[in-house]
Design a protein around this motif. Sequence first.
Motif, PDB file in Angstrom:
ATOM      1  N   HIS A   1       0.810  -1.217   0.000  1.00  0.00           N
ATOM      2  CA  HIS A   1       0.000   0.000   0.000  1.00  0.00           C
ATOM      3  C   HIS A   1       0.846   1.270   0.000  1.00  0.00           C
ATOM      4  O   HIS A   1       0.299   2.372  -0.062  1.00  0.00           O
ATOM      5  CB  HIS A   1      -0.941   0.013   1.207  1.00  0.00           C
ATOM      6  CG  HIS A   1      -1.894  -1.145   1.229  1.00  0.00           C
ATOM      7  ND1 HIS A   1      -2.841  -1.363   0.257  1.00  0.00           N
ATOM      8  CD2 HIS A   1      -2.037  -2.153   2.121  1.00  0.00           C
ATOM      9  CE1 HIS A   1      -3.529  -2.455   0.537  1.00  0.00           C
ATOM     10  NE2 HIS A   1      -3.050  -2.955   1.659  1.00  0.00           N
ATOM     11  N   SER A   2       2.160   1.117   0.075  1.00  0.00           N
ATOM     12  CA  SER A   2       3.048   2.284   0.118  1.00  0.00           C
ATOM     13  C   SER A   2       3.833   2.401  -1.184  1.00  0.00           C
ATOM     14  O   SER A   2       4.747   1.620  -1.449  1.00  0.00           O
ATOM     15  CB  SER A   2       4.017   2.170   1.302  1.00  0.00           C
ATOM     16  OG  SER A   2       5.035   3.152   1.200  1.00  0.00           O
TER      17      SER A   2
ATOM     18  N   LEU B   1      14.232  -6.257 -15.105  1.00  0.00           N
ATOM     19  CA  LEU B   1      13.382  -6.427 -13.940  1.00  0.00           C
ATOM     20  C   LEU B   1      11.921  -6.391 -14.384  1.00  0.00           C
ATOM     21  O   LEU B   1      11.457  -5.390 -14.931  1.00  0.00           O
ATOM     22  CB  LEU B   1      13.637  -5.318 -12.913  1.00  0.00           C
ATOM     23  CG  LEU B   1      12.707  -5.285 -11.686  1.00  0.00           C
ATOM     24  CD1 LEU B   1      12.803  -6.583 -10.890  1.00  0.00           C
ATOM     25  CD2 LEU B   1      13.019  -4.079 -10.799  1.00  0.00           C
ATOM     26  N   LEU B   2      11.238  -7.501 -14.165  1.00  0.00           N
ATOM     27  CA  LEU B   2       9.809  -7.623 -14.436  1.00  0.00           C
ATOM     28  C   LEU B   2       9.069  -7.503 -13.112  1.00  0.00           C
ATOM     29  O   LEU B   2       9.430  -8.164 -12.140  1.00  0.00           O
ATOM     30  CB  LEU B   2       9.520  -8.986 -15.087  1.00  0.00           C
ATOM     31  CG  LEU B   2       8.079  -9.514 -15.044  1.00  0.00           C
ATOM     32  CD1 LEU B   2       7.137  -8.634 -15.856  1.00  0.00           C
ATOM     33  CD2 LEU B   2       8.035 -10.966 -15.543  1.00  0.00           C
ATOM     34  N   VAL B   3       8.041  -6.660 -13.076  1.00  0.00           N
ATOM     35  CA  VAL B   3       7.228  -6.535 -11.874  1.00  0.00           C
ATOM     36  C   VAL B   3       5.817  -7.040 -12.174  1.00  0.00           C
ATOM     37  O   VAL B   3       5.211  -6.659 -13.175  1.00  0.00           O
ATOM     38  CB  VAL B   3       7.173  -5.084 -11.359  1.00  0.00           C
ATOM     39  CG1 VAL B   3       6.198  -4.976 -10.192  1.00  0.00           C
ATOM     40  CG2 VAL B   3       8.558  -4.633 -10.915  1.00  0.00           C
ATOM     41  N   THR B   4       5.334  -7.898 -11.285  1.00  0.00           N
ATOM     42  CA  THR B   4       4.019  -8.517 -11.456  1.00  0.00           C
ATOM     43  C   THR B   4       3.176  -8.313 -10.213  1.00  0.00           C
ATOM     44  O   THR B   4       3.605  -8.640  -9.103  1.00  0.00           O
ATOM     45  CB  THR B   4       4.166 -10.032 -11.725  1.00  0.00           C
ATOM     46  OG1 THR B   4       4.880 -10.227 -12.945  1.00  0.00           O
ATOM     47  CG2 THR B   4       2.811 -10.703 -11.825  1.00  0.00           C
ATOM     48  N   LEU B   5       1.981  -7.765 -10.408  1.00  0.00           N
ATOM     49  CA  LEU B   5       1.000  -7.630  -9.335  1.00  0.00           C
ATOM     50  C   LEU B   5      -0.137  -8.588  -9.677  1.00  0.00           C
ATOM     51  O   LEU B   5      -1.110  -8.228 -10.325  1.00  0.00           O
ATOM     52  CB  LEU B   5       0.504  -6.182  -9.246  1.00  0.00           C
ATOM     53  CG  LEU B   5      -0.521  -5.847  -8.163  1.00  0.00           C
ATOM     54  CD1 LEU B   5      -0.070  -6.328  -6.799  1.00  0.00           C
ATOM     55  CD2 LEU B   5      -0.792  -4.345  -8.144  1.00  0.00           C
ATOM     56  N   ARG B   6       0.022  -9.832  -9.272  1.00  0.00           N
ATOM     57  CA  ARG B   6      -0.894 -10.884  -9.693  1.00  0.00           C
ATOM     58  C   ARG B   6      -2.173 -10.901  -8.862  1.00  0.00           C
ATOM     59  O   ARG B   6      -2.119 -10.955  -7.632  1.00  0.00           O
ATOM     60  CB  ARG B   6      -0.191 -12.252  -9.597  1.00  0.00           C
ATOM     61  CG  ARG B   6      -1.038 -13.432 -10.018  1.00  0.00           C
ATOM     62  CD  ARG B   6      -1.280 -13.492 -11.522  1.00  0.00           C
ATOM     63  NE  ARG B   6      -0.037 -13.734 -12.231  1.00  0.00           N
ATOM     64  CZ  ARG B   6       0.424 -12.939 -13.205  1.00  0.00           C
ATOM     65  NH1 ARG B   6      -0.252 -11.874 -13.584  1.00  0.00           N
ATOM     66  NH2 ARG B   6       1.551 -13.215 -13.822  1.00  0.00           N
ATOM     67  N   ALA B   7      -3.302 -10.865  -9.534  1.00  0.00           N
ATOM     68  CA  ALA B   7      -4.600 -10.892  -8.867  1.00  0.00           C
ATOM     69  C   ALA B   7      -4.891 -12.293  -8.317  1.00  0.00           C
ATOM     70  O   ALA B   7      -4.430 -13.297  -8.854  1.00  0.00           O
ATOM     71  CB  ALA B   7      -5.691 -10.475  -9.846  1.00  0.00           C
TER      72      ALA B   7
ATOM     73  N   PRO C   1      -6.047  -6.358  -5.319  1.00  0.00           N
ATOM     74  CA  PRO C   1      -6.113  -4.904  -5.161  1.00  0.00           C
ATOM     75  C   PRO C   1      -7.386  -4.331  -5.768  1.00  0.00           C
ATOM     76  O   PRO C   1      -8.008  -4.928  -6.643  1.00  0.00           O
ATOM     77  CB  PRO C   1      -4.887  -4.429  -5.955  1.00  0.00           C
ATOM     78  CG  PRO C   1      -4.746  -5.455  -7.032  1.00  0.00           C
ATOM     79  CD  PRO C   1      -5.164  -6.768  -6.413  1.00  0.00           C
ATOM     80  N   GLN C   2      -7.770  -3.195  -5.289  1.00  0.00           N
ATOM     81  CA  GLN C   2      -8.812  -2.431  -5.960  1.00  0.00           C
ATOM     82  C   GLN C   2      -8.262  -1.943  -7.302  1.00  0.00           C
ATOM     83  O   GLN C   2      -7.055  -1.730  -7.453  1.00  0.00           O
ATOM     84  CB  GLN C   2      -9.244  -1.245  -5.098  1.00  0.00           C
ATOM     85  CG  GLN C   2      -9.840  -1.639  -3.751  1.00  0.00           C
ATOM     86  CD  GLN C   2     -11.156  -2.394  -3.893  1.00  0.00           C
ATOM     87  OE1 GLN C   2     -11.990  -2.030  -4.710  1.00  0.00           O
ATOM     88  NE2 GLN C   2     -11.318  -3.447  -3.106  1.00  0.00           N
TER      89      GLN C   2
END
Length: 251
Positions: A56-57, A77-83, A92-93
């Motif tokens: 959240h930060s 660098l791969l960034v993944t925010l997996r649902a 996440p919303q």
Amino acid sequence: MRTVKINELEIGAGKPKIAVPLIEATTEALINTAKQVCQEPIDMIEWRLDFFTNIHSIEAILKTARQLRRILDNRPLLVTLRAKDEGGNYQPQIAEYTNIYQELIKSHLVDLIDIEVLQPTTVIRPLVQLAHEEQVKIIMSNHDFCKTPPATVLQARIEKMTNYGADIAKFAVMPQSREDLLTILNVSIQHANLADGIPLVAIGMGHQGKIIRIGGEIFGSCISFGAVGKSSAPGQIAVAKLNEILDILHE
């Protein structure tokens, strides 16, 4: 099939590139693991941001990304925010999901981000546009931890990813039979034979899916996700062993 070049790494040509997911919860643990992983024969790192306790930060995310960037040197660098509904650790919303990716893209600390193709169009199109404006590549993905959908479904999803402007398409499915394995391989081969097709990552999860993880160069998948310690998906192979097998197949 087209290729994608990130720094000195050409994805979609030759031996499949080895990526290692980092699923640690804290910055300290991520940095320690990244240092260990970079001693292995890897090509890129995936930061699974959905496991990060300070998700959240934005300040904590960017600070950690900056430290990872220094450790990785020239590796992407791969960034993944997996649902959660696609096997992730956090739901996440939509507003937060979009904001996190926007800030990462604008920071120029990441080389690629992963967006699920089943996210709303109103989320996908602005993120793809911003990423391309900022020279960040898009992996567009879809995951099914229960089954292997029919070839027509997988092909339609790859086409949708392409139409959205993805740089790399990815699907990860759970084979339940040898026929499922053939479905994955046939879809991969057909896509690889397209002269203007974007690079594809085809993953079979679980024990049966391991043959898919090592056969990329033959059948058309360009990245294989390996493990150093913890794994982020069933069936991932230890990096040292994965690299050895890929080298043998590449000879």
